[in-house]
Design an enzyme around this catalytic site. Structure first.
Site, PDB file in Angstrom:
ATOM      1  N   ARG A 148       0.825  -1.228   0.000  1.00  0.00           N
ATOM      2  CA  ARG A 148       0.000   0.000   0.000  1.00  0.00           C
ATOM      3  C   ARG A 148       0.855   1.273   0.000  1.00  0.00           C
ATOM      4  O   ARG A 148       0.501   2.275   0.635  1.00  0.00           O
ATOM      5  CB  ARG A 148      -0.958   0.037   1.194  1.00  0.00           C
ATOM      6  CG  ARG A 148      -1.962  -1.076   1.238  1.00  0.00           C
ATOM      7  CD  ARG A 148      -2.973  -0.987   0.086  1.00  0.00           C
ATOM      8  NE  ARG A 148      -3.974  -2.024   0.248  1.00  0.00           N
ATOM      9  CZ  ARG A 148      -3.836  -3.265  -0.216  1.00  0.00           C
ATOM     10  NH1 ARG A 148      -2.749  -3.616  -0.889  1.00  0.00           N
ATOM     11  NH2 ARG A 148      -4.794  -4.145  -0.044  1.00  0.00           N
ATOM     12  N   SER A 221     -11.226   0.047   2.828  1.00  0.00           N
ATOM     13  CA  SER A 221     -10.533  -0.159   4.115  1.00  0.00           C
ATOM     14  C   SER A 221     -10.045   1.170   4.669  1.00  0.00           C
ATOM     15  O   SER A 221      -9.372   1.928   3.978  1.00  0.00           O
ATOM     16  CB  SER A 221      -9.328  -1.075   3.934  1.00  0.00           C
ATOM     17  OG  SER A 221      -9.747  -2.294   3.409  1.00  0.00           O
ATOM     18  N   GLU A 314      -5.495   4.295   5.876  1.00  0.00           N
ATOM     19  CA  GLU A 314      -5.185   3.972   4.469  1.00  0.00           C
ATOM     20  C   GLU A 314      -5.512   5.111   3.495  1.00  0.00           C
ATOM     21  O   GLU A 314      -4.664   5.497   2.699  1.00  0.00           O
ATOM     22  CB  GLU A 314      -5.898   2.682   4.049  1.00  0.00           C
ATOM     23  CG  GLU A 314      -5.507   2.273   2.644  1.00  0.00           C
ATOM     24  CD  GLU A 314      -6.038   0.924   2.216  1.00  0.00           C
ATOM     25  OE1 GLU A 314      -5.810  -0.066   2.932  1.00  0.00           O
ATOM     26  OE2 GLU A 314      -6.662   0.858   1.157  1.00  0.00           O
TER      27      GLU A 314
HETATM   28  C1  FAD Z   1     -15.420  -0.141  -1.714  1.00  0.00           C
HETATM   29  C2  FAD Z   1     -13.942   0.090  -1.890  1.00  0.00           C
HETATM   30  C3  FAD Z   1     -13.094  -1.001  -1.971  1.00  0.00           C
HETATM   31  C4  FAD Z   1     -11.715  -0.808  -2.123  1.00  0.00           C
HETATM   32  N1  FAD Z   1     -10.921  -1.919  -2.209  1.00  0.00           N
HETATM   33  C5  FAD Z   1      -9.583  -1.782  -2.337  1.00  0.00           C
HETATM   34  C6  FAD Z   1      -8.745  -2.931  -2.412  1.00  0.00           C
HETATM   35  O1  FAD Z   1      -9.198  -4.068  -2.373  1.00  0.00           O
HETATM   36  N2  FAD Z   1      -7.411  -2.739  -2.541  1.00  0.00           N
HETATM   37  C7  FAD Z   1      -6.879  -1.493  -2.606  1.00  0.00           C
HETATM   38  O2  FAD Z   1      -5.655  -1.394  -2.721  1.00  0.00           O
HETATM   39  N3  FAD Z   1      -7.653  -0.378  -2.557  1.00  0.00           N
HETATM   40  C8  FAD Z   1      -8.978  -0.504  -2.423  1.00  0.00           C
HETATM   41  N4  FAD Z   1      -9.784   0.617  -2.339  1.00  0.00           N
HETATM   42  C9  FAD Z   1      -9.173   1.954  -2.395  1.00  0.00           C
HETATM   43  C10 FAD Z   1      -9.246   2.610  -3.802  1.00  0.00           C
HETATM   44  O3  FAD Z   1     -10.191   1.997  -4.584  1.00  0.00           O
HETATM   45  C11 FAD Z   1      -7.897   2.553  -4.513  1.00  0.00           C
HETATM   46  O4  FAD Z   1      -6.903   3.138  -3.749  1.00  0.00           O
HETATM   47  C12 FAD Z   1      -7.974   3.249  -5.887  1.00  0.00           C
HETATM   48  O5  FAD Z   1      -6.790   3.008  -6.597  1.00  0.00           O
HETATM   49  C13 FAD Z   1      -8.209   4.754  -5.745  1.00  0.00           C
HETATM   50  O6  FAD Z   1      -8.462   5.264  -7.038  1.00  0.00           O
HETATM   51  P1  FAD Z   1      -9.070   6.730  -7.226  1.00  0.00           P
HETATM   52  O7  FAD Z   1      -8.971   7.065  -8.673  1.00  0.00           O
HETATM   53  O8  FAD Z   1     -10.389   6.828  -6.613  1.00  0.00           O
HETATM   54  O9  FAD Z   1      -7.992   7.583  -6.390  1.00  0.00           O
HETATM   55  P2  FAD Z   1      -8.259   8.934  -5.562  1.00  0.00           P
HETATM   56  O10 FAD Z   1      -9.027   8.605  -4.331  1.00  0.00           O
HETATM   57  O11 FAD Z   1      -8.787   9.982  -6.454  1.00  0.00           O
HETATM   58  O12 FAD Z   1      -6.761   9.288  -5.144  1.00  0.00           O
HETATM   59  C14 FAD Z   1      -6.053   8.415  -4.282  1.00  0.00           C
HETATM   60  C15 FAD Z   1      -4.618   8.936  -4.143  1.00  0.00           C
HETATM   61  O13 FAD Z   1      -3.937   8.846  -5.397  1.00  0.00           O
HETATM   62  C16 FAD Z   1      -3.475  10.136  -5.803  1.00  0.00           C
HETATM   63  N5  FAD Z   1      -3.643  10.195  -7.262  1.00  0.00           N
HETATM   64  C17 FAD Z   1      -4.788   9.952  -7.955  1.00  0.00           C
HETATM   65  N6  FAD Z   1      -4.542  10.060  -9.273  1.00  0.00           N
HETATM   66  C18 FAD Z   1      -3.232  10.395  -9.415  1.00  0.00           C
HETATM   67  C19 FAD Z   1      -2.389  10.671 -10.540  1.00  0.00           C
HETATM   68  N7  FAD Z   1      -2.826  10.618 -11.801  1.00  0.00           N
HETATM   69  N8  FAD Z   1      -1.087  10.994 -10.298  1.00  0.00           N
HETATM   70  C20 FAD Z   1      -0.608  11.045  -9.019  1.00  0.00           C
HETATM   71  N9  FAD Z   1      -1.358  10.805  -7.922  1.00  0.00           N
HETATM   72  C21 FAD Z   1      -2.658  10.482  -8.131  1.00  0.00           C
HETATM   73  C22 FAD Z   1      -4.338  11.124  -5.056  1.00  0.00           C
HETATM   74  O14 FAD Z   1      -3.670  12.355  -4.890  1.00  0.00           O
HETATM   75  C23 FAD Z   1      -4.554  10.416  -3.739  1.00  0.00           C
HETATM   76  O15 FAD Z   1      -3.416  10.563  -2.918  1.00  0.00           O
HETATM   77  C24 FAD Z   1     -11.178   0.487  -2.203  1.00  0.00           C
HETATM   78  C25 FAD Z   1     -12.035   1.596  -2.117  1.00  0.00           C
HETATM   79  C26 FAD Z   1     -13.402   1.395  -1.962  1.00  0.00           C
HETATM   80  C27 FAD Z   1     -14.311   2.578  -1.902  1.00  0.00           C
END
Ligand code: FAD
Length: 320
Positions: A148, A221, A314
């Protein structure tokens, strides 16, 4: 303008920019790096009411096949990449099915599920270095992937494209207990499972354990599972809720730790733990940033007081 986020917190930002072409990167010449929030789908952030800066969205939405790798724009939806791989016989990420979010955010916390992490399939990442204001391609080692975690948490880079190398043959990883139990219970034979069946199985498990953020506001999480030195603790009380990592380390279930202190918490009406998973916090509709942070701090300190174990939040906390 409102910042969309899956936790349903009311958050506004002063300014937004959308990176659609490389020439749009010139916008960073005049922006203070300390007041930038790069955002994908907002499924892994906890936002304060007002971000006094610029929200950046990367809108590179193409998937291109090159000789050596598949290049995927940061703006591509993770679910679309999973489907693309299934259709095009590219193997390896089936276990990561149904993780919400964008491709650009996937390397940031090195998304993982059911025994697979995305770092195993990343060849390199094309990004914009906010310090030098130059384009850079980081190879897998330079991304410093861990559980992570990655170099991208330092916030020096805007990820534009992720270059993947997927497996050419299907070698399913089925050993994670929740997955192997599901396959056994559903009489799915490991020797005849197809990539689509594996992906659908993962989706079914997730749907039974995790709330859909489009319907029930959450960020997945809320804490990482702590990894501790095996000999530092007597972990007998976590039997069945800890996983040997080899090299003298053990991963502990944060969900179980939360269950053990839940009755000591003072939980506001606006928040609740998901009934099928104690690591998932739900916004009942009107939670405030302060209520969320207060509850997370309570959990951290109760678990530390009781078990001497430090939990790490997280999702990214963005207070202003
Ligand atoms: C129901 C649910 C289940 C989930 N299950 C998992 C799981 O099983 N495993 C897991 O690892 N995660 C899980 N997650 C967390 C999440 O889905 C992941 O971390 C996902 O990759 C976040 O994507 P996002 O586009 O929404 O990122 P955001 O929430 O928009 O951003 C997350 C982080 O990434 C940075 N970021 C985003 N885009 C960029 C970019 N282009 N360049 C640089 N930095 C960037 C942001 O600044 C922030 O720090 C879950 C979330 C939910 C709601």
């Amino acid at each position: 303008m409102m910042i969309s986020n899956s936790f349903g917190l009311e958050a506004k930002a002063q300014n937004f920019i959308h990176i659609k072409t490389l020439s749009d990167l010139s916008a960073f010449d005049s922006i203070d790096n300390k007041r930038l929030l790069i955002l994908g789908a907002g499924t892994n952030v906890i936002l304060g009411d007002y971000f006094n800066g610029t929200v950046v969205e990367v809108c590179f939405n193409d998937i291109e096949i090159n000789d050596d790798y598949i290049s995927v724009g940061a703006g591509v939806d993770w679910a679309d990449l999973i489907e693309y791989c299934l259709i095009n016989k590219l193997y390896g990420i089936e276990n990561l099915t149904h993780i919400p979010g964008s491709v650009g955010a996937a390397p940031v916390q090195n998304i993982g599920a059911y025994g697979v992490e995305i770092s195993s399939f990343i060849n390199s990442i094309e990004c914009f270095n906010l310090k030098t204001k130059r384009l850079e391609t980081l190879n897998n080692d330079q991304c410093e992937f861990k559980y992570r975690d990655s170099i991208f948490k330092l916030k020096d880079f805007v990820i534009l494209k992720v270059n993947f190398i997927f497996n050419e043959s299907f070698k399913p990883i089925l050993s994670y207990p929740a997955l192997s139990n599901f396959l056994k219970d559903n009489a799915i034979d490991a020797s005849s499972i197809t990539p689509r069946m594996l992906s659908e199985s993962v989706k079914e498990i997730r749907n039974s354990k995790l709330p859909d953020p489009k319907i029930t506001p959450n960020v997945g999480s809320i804490f990482k599972n702590p990894i501790v030195r095996t000999n530092d603790f007597d972990h007998a009380f976590l039997d069945g809720h800890r996983w040997d990592q080899g090299d003298e380390y053990t991963k502990l279930s944060s969900a179980r730790l939360i269950e053990l202190i839940k009755s000591d918490l003072s939980i506001p009406d606006t928040l609740q733990f998901y009934e099928h998973h104690s690591l998932v916090l739900i916004n009942n509709g009107s939670a405030s940033f302060d209520e969320v942070i207060n509850l997370l701090n309570q959990i951290k300190s109760k678990i530390y007081e009781k078990f001497n174990i430090e939990l790490e939040i997280e999702p990214e906390i963005i207070s202003s």
